[in-house]
Each structure stands twice: as C-alpha cells, then as structure tokens.
Enzyme design. Structure first.
Site, short mmCIF file in Angstrom:
data_model
loop_
_atom_site.label_atom_id
_atom_site.label_comp_id
_atom_site.label_asym_id
_atom_site.label_seq_id
_atom_site.Cartn_x
_atom_site.Cartn_y
_atom_site.Cartn_z
N ASP A 117 0.89 -1.17 0.01
CA ASP A 117 0.03 -0.08 -0.16
C ASP A 117 0.95 1.30 -0.03
O ASP A 117 1.62 1.25 0.71
CB ASP A 117 -0.67 -0.22 1.21
CG ASP A 117 -1.86 1.00 1.13
OD1 ASP A 117 -1.86 2.05 0.40
OD2 ASP A 117 -3.27 0.66 1.87
N HIS A 169 -10.19 -4.71 -3.40
CA HIS A 169 -9.07 -5.00 -2.95
C HIS A 169 -9.08 -5.32 -1.27
O HIS A 169 -10.19 -4.77 -0.56
CB HIS A 169 -8.30 -3.64 -3.04
CG HIS A 169 -8.85 -2.25 -2.43
ND1 HIS A 169 -9.72 -1.81 -3.16
CD2 HIS A 169 -8.56 -1.89 -1.18
CE1 HIS A 169 -10.14 -0.67 -2.06
NE2 HIS A 169 -9.26 -0.56 -1.22
#
Ligand code: ZN
Length: 136
Positions: free
Chosen positions: A32, A97
């Site tokens: 991320d 996600h």
C-alpha cells in the site's frame, strides 16, 4: 470512477509503479503506497470487477481469499507482526481490494467506541436471530 481512471488498473497495466510482492495471471499483491503500518499490503484481482468484494462470484472470491492467505503468511514471516488482520471496506476505490495489516501491537487502528449503553440481552438475541435467519 471508471475503469480508465482507476489507480489499481493502472498499477496492473504498469502505468503506475508499485512495490509488487506477487503477480500472476489473475491476481496482484503490492505494498500500500499510503500505509498505516509497515508491510501493509493490498491484494487485488487484475480485472476491474465489482467494486465490492462480496458481489464477486464464488470461484473468484475463494481464489482471491486463498491468495490473501498466502500473502498474509509471507507478510507474517517478513514483518514478524504481533498479529495480521485483513480489512475489506472499499470506500476509496471501486476496485476490489483486500488490505493486509501486520499489527506490531494491539489497538493501533483504534476501534470505534463500544456502544454505550450496550444493547440489552433481548436486543442482542434479536440481532443474532435476525442475522441467523438471513444465513439460510
Ligand atoms: Zn480498476
């Protein structure tokens, strides 16, 4: 948000760089870019399918979650967290996600405050029954 301006689709196409951890025909996992925690990883299907994980058909869903497990195991070995959790909320981006969170200690994300007063015994029972009915 359309598929054309989806950040995750751009990562899949290689138009935006990412710290890729895993990639195959269907799935990609990468760090991320805006993490709360070190080693925070995203696992996404390559296809821009439904914005919400729970709308994904069973076969893809199962596959995706098995990849998540694989990634979690790797993150655990790598980051040695206290515990690893996953979060699926899909609020900011309409591309399915799953966020993998390696927690170095408890309570880092901060849970919402406990309900105060707590629901009564009766209400808890009602809620449980309501959810149970929907399972069948
Ligand atoms: Zn997308």
């Amino acid at each position: 948000m359309t598929k054309e301006d989806c950040i995750f689709c751009k990562i899949v196409k290689g138009e935006i760089p990412a710290n890729k951890i895993y990639e195959d025909k269907e799935v990609i996992a990468f760090l991320d870019a805006f993490p709360f925690l070190r080693g925070q990883t995203l696992v996404i299907p390559k296809k821009h399918i439904a914005p919400w994980l729970f709308d994904v058909e069973d076969k893809t869903y199962t596959k995706l979650m098995l990849y998540v497990k694989k990634v979690v195991r790797a993150v655990e070995k790598a980051m040695k967290p206290f515990k690893t959790g996953i979060i699926v909320e899909g609020i900011e981006l309409e591309h399915v996600h799953i966020k993998v969170f390696p927690f170095p200690e408890t309570g880092l994300l901060g849970y919402p405050k406990k309900l105060d007063p707590l629901p009564s015994k009766e209400e808890m029972h009602e809620i449980a029954e309501k959810i149970k009915r929907e399972l069948s």
